[in-house]
Enzyme design. Structure first.
Site, PDB file in Angstrom:
ATOM      1  N   ALA A  12      38.576 -60.427  48.325  1.00  0.00           N
ATOM      2  CA  ALA A  12      37.573 -61.819  48.358  1.00  0.00           C
ATOM      3  C   ALA A  12      37.414 -62.676  47.092  1.00  0.00           C
ATOM      4  O   ALA A  12      37.667 -62.023  46.099  1.00  0.00           O
ATOM      5  CB  ALA A  12      35.995 -60.980  48.687  1.00  0.00           C
ATOM      6  N   ILE A  14      34.890 -63.971  45.532  1.00  0.00           N
ATOM      7  CA  ILE A  14      34.119 -63.640  44.509  1.00  0.00           C
ATOM      8  C   ILE A  14      34.950 -62.677  43.426  1.00  0.00           C
ATOM      9  O   ILE A  14      34.667 -62.807  42.025  1.00  0.00           O
ATOM     10  CB  ILE A  14      32.841 -63.050  44.809  1.00  0.00           C
ATOM     11  CG1 ILE A  14      31.813 -62.758  44.066  1.00  0.00           C
ATOM     12  CG2 ILE A  14      32.948 -61.847  45.955  1.00  0.00           C
ATOM     13  CD1 ILE A  14      31.353 -64.056  42.953  1.00  0.00           C
ATOM     14  N   SER A  36      43.674 -53.974  50.088  1.00  0.00           N
ATOM     15  CA  SER A  36      43.299 -54.945  51.065  1.00  0.00           C
ATOM     16  C   SER A  36      43.672 -54.216  52.469  1.00  0.00           C
ATOM     17  O   SER A  36      44.425 -53.418  52.311  1.00  0.00           O
ATOM     18  CB  SER A  36      43.982 -56.360  51.026  1.00  0.00           C
ATOM     19  OG  SER A  36      43.882 -57.032  52.248  1.00  0.00           O
ATOM     20  N   TYR A  58      41.753 -49.518  52.176  1.00  0.00           N
ATOM     21  CA  TYR A  58      40.684 -49.069  51.102  1.00  0.00           C
ATOM     22  C   TYR A  58      40.513 -47.489  51.227  1.00  0.00           C
ATOM     23  O   TYR A  58      40.391 -46.972  49.988  1.00  0.00           O
ATOM     24  CB  TYR A  58      39.201 -49.291  51.979  1.00  0.00           C
ATOM     25  CG  TYR A  58      39.280 -50.954  52.403  1.00  0.00           C
ATOM     26  CD1 TYR A  58      39.970 -51.583  51.684  1.00  0.00           C
ATOM     27  CD2 TYR A  58      38.314 -51.174  53.303  1.00  0.00           C
ATOM     28  CE1 TYR A  58      39.708 -53.195  51.960  1.00  0.00           C
ATOM     29  CE2 TYR A  58      38.265 -52.634  53.798  1.00  0.00           C
ATOM     30  CZ  TYR A  58      39.115 -53.599  52.944  1.00  0.00           C
ATOM     31  OH  TYR A  58      38.674 -54.843  53.270  1.00  0.00           O
ATOM     32  N   LEU A  74      32.980 -57.009  49.693  1.00  0.00           N
ATOM     33  CA  LEU A  74      33.061 -56.901  51.137  1.00  0.00           C
ATOM     34  C   LEU A  74      32.051 -57.917  51.743  1.00  0.00           C
ATOM     35  O   LEU A  74      30.894 -57.953  51.120  1.00  0.00           O
ATOM     36  CB  LEU A  74      33.077 -55.700  51.812  1.00  0.00           C
ATOM     37  CG  LEU A  74      34.594 -54.910  51.551  1.00  0.00           C
ATOM     38  CD1 LEU A  74      34.481 -53.483  52.130  1.00  0.00           C
ATOM     39  CD2 LEU A  74      35.708 -55.610  52.091  1.00  0.00           C
ATOM     40  N   HIS A  79      28.904 -53.741  53.287  1.00  0.00           N
ATOM     41  CA  HIS A  79      28.564 -53.337  51.762  1.00  0.00           C
ATOM     42  C   HIS A  79      28.130 -51.710  51.858  1.00  0.00           C
ATOM     43  O   HIS A  79      28.508 -50.875  50.958  1.00  0.00           O
ATOM     44  CB  HIS A  79      27.312 -54.082  51.318  1.00  0.00           C
ATOM     45  CG  HIS A  79      27.666 -55.276  50.919  1.00  0.00           C
ATOM     46  ND1 HIS A  79      26.918 -56.305  50.123  1.00  0.00           N
ATOM     47  CD2 HIS A  79      29.160 -55.799  50.363  1.00  0.00           C
ATOM     48  CE1 HIS A  79      27.651 -57.326  49.896  1.00  0.00           C
ATOM     49  NE2 HIS A  79      28.828 -57.020  49.940  1.00  0.00           N
ATOM     50  N   LYS A  97      25.830 -58.031  45.939  1.00  0.00           N
ATOM     51  CA  LYS A  97      24.503 -58.434  46.566  1.00  0.00           C
ATOM     52  C   LYS A  97      24.784 -59.381  47.787  1.00  0.00           C
ATOM     53  O   LYS A  97      25.713 -59.837  47.893  1.00  0.00           O
ATOM     54  CB  LYS A  97      23.557 -59.204  45.455  1.00  0.00           C
ATOM     55  CG  LYS A  97      24.113 -60.430  44.869  1.00  0.00           C
ATOM     56  CD  LYS A  97      24.124 -61.590  46.032  1.00  0.00           C
ATOM     57  CE  LYS A  97      25.258 -62.717  45.754  1.00  0.00           C
ATOM     58  NZ  LYS A  97      25.276 -63.749  46.774  1.00  0.00           N
ATOM     59  N   ARG A 163      29.124 -66.849  54.922  1.00  0.00           N
ATOM     60  CA  ARG A 163      28.040 -67.219  54.670  1.00  0.00           C
ATOM     61  C   ARG A 163      27.086 -67.796  55.909  1.00  0.00           C
ATOM     62  O   ARG A 163      25.927 -68.227  55.932  1.00  0.00           O
ATOM     63  CB  ARG A 163      27.849 -67.955  53.436  1.00  0.00           C
ATOM     64  CG  ARG A 163      28.000 -67.267  52.088  1.00  0.00           C
ATOM     65  CD  ARG A 163      28.605 -68.359  51.137  1.00  0.00           C
ATOM     66  NE  ARG A 163      29.180 -67.876  49.902  1.00  0.00           N
ATOM     67  CZ  ARG A 163      30.363 -67.088  49.779  1.00  0.00           C
ATOM     68  NH1 ARG A 163      31.434 -67.525  50.634  1.00  0.00           N
ATOM     69  NH2 ARG A 163      30.692 -66.614  48.558  1.00  0.00           N
ATOM     70  N   ASP A 175      22.137 -64.953  50.796  1.00  0.00           N
ATOM     71  CA  ASP A 175      23.458 -65.260  50.064  1.00  0.00           C
ATOM     72  C   ASP A 175      22.760 -65.604  48.543  1.00  0.00           C
ATOM     73  O   ASP A 175      23.451 -65.222  47.484  1.00  0.00           O
ATOM     74  CB  ASP A 175      24.219 -66.517  50.401  1.00  0.00           C
ATOM     75  CG  ASP A 175      25.449 -66.680  49.574  1.00  0.00           C
ATOM     76  OD1 ASP A 175      26.059 -65.668  49.122  1.00  0.00           O
ATOM     77  OD2 ASP A 175      25.645 -67.736  49.568  1.00  0.00           O
TER      78      ASP A 175
END
Length: 332
Positions: A12, A14, A36, A58, A74, A79, A97, A163, A175
């Site tokens: 991802a 982020i 991944s 994973y 993720l 999460h 988060k 999002r 978000d």
């Protein structure tokens, strides 16, 4: 000093753009593997970031005995389940988060095995500008802090972006609304007694595209915020006391490894003429977060914020969504 060895779940943005470079800058951490569901994507990310191991699942990463801690960035609906999977494999988890889809989902993390640590990745709690803000509130420098105001927005109408997918936890409050919630709790060092929200949803995407809320902390203290996924990018926070205000100009995505400036202002002159600037030396808030969690993993310090804190943040978010429907104050 032996460094805490980190594995990264997913490629991802982020993670690859911010958190992994932050962990790699940390004094006590090293990234040893990334996973991944696509082996090629994992290998490409590993090569680009200088990570030794790349896994095509994973499960393979979680089975690696050389990994101490996992970073889980993720999508929101994954999460909790993947964090629980990692905890069952004996890995400590720093999870992005918001920690879950709602408080009930997050409460599943309260049952992680004893000795396994899970922390929600609110990096802002480790940035010196926020530590300085809390100290100004604690010390009485600002007088009695009674109001915190926040605005946080960006523009994104891409339906393929996670999002903007309501069924997997998209929307503005989940978000970015989680930030003014957690930072007001951080500054007041208290919990809101009731909350109320005004929310507008995208008629096609179904997500909340603009939301305003008031969090009542009692004794005349309140935090209010507006967040949006479809407005001009902007962010600011003002912490206002009876003597001074404290302004955090880049409160949430402070530039990594760069200096920032905060301001205090006693209001003695019009506009910002009486504002006093304080320079915060260059720091990477993601590196600071990684160092703290790495110390927790090595048993050097106690976990500062665990699953119970994350559940509380989700309870406040849940109450805001109930308020959207009821039109009334709701209790978290």
């Amino acid at each position: 000093m032996a460094k805490t060895r980190w594995g990264i779940i997913s490629t991802a943005l982020i993670g690859t753009g911010k958190v992994i470079p932050g962990i790699q800058r940390a004094r006590t951490a090293e990234v040893v593997a990334i996973a991944s569901r696509d082996q090629g994507r994992a290998r490409a990310a590993a090569d680009a970031l200088g990570i030794p191991k790349a896994y095509g699942s994973y499960e393979a990463l979680l089975a690696d005995p050389d990994i101490d801690a996992i970073y889980n960035p993720l999508p929101n609906h994954l999460h909790v389940p993947v964090t629980l999977q990692a905890a069952a494999a004996g890995k400590h988890v720093l999870c992005e988060k918001p920690i879950g889809l709602d408080a009930t989902d997050a409460e599943r993390l309260l049952a992680v095995p004893k000795g396994i640590h899970v922390m929600e990745a609110f990096m802002v709690r480790f940035h010196p500008q926020w530590l300085r803000a809390r100290e100004a509130a604690r010390s009485g420098e600002l007088g009695e802090v009674r109001a915190i105001q926040c605005f946080f927005s960006y523009f994104n109408t891409d339906p393929a972006n996670i999002r903007n997918q309501a069924d997997i936890g998209g929307g503005g409050i989940m978000d970015i609304g989680c930030y003014p919630i957690v930072t007001s709790r951080f500054i007041f060092e208290a919990e809101p007694q009731r909350v109320i929200a005004l929310i507008d949803r995208d008629p096609v995407l179904g997500v909340d595209r603009i939301a305003s809320a008031i969090l009542d902390y009692g004794d005349g203290r309140r935090a209010d915020f507006t967040v949006s996924t479809q407005l001009t990018p902007l962010q600011r926070v003002d912490i206002v006391g009876t003597r001074k205000r404290f302004e955090v100009t880049i409160p949430f995505n402070a530039p990594q490894a760069e200096a920032v400036t905060v301001f205090t202002d006693d209001g003695s002159e019009l506009g910002d003429a009486s504002a006093v600037a304080t320079r915060i030396d260059p720091v990477d808030q993601y590196a600071e977060q990684a160092d703290v969690f790495s110390a927790v993993v090595r048993g050097e310090i106690d976990l500062p914020y665990g699953p119970a804190d994350a559940v509380q943040n989700m309870k406040i978010i849940d109450a805001l969504f109930r308020s959207e429907k009821s039109g009334r104050w709701e209790t978290p």
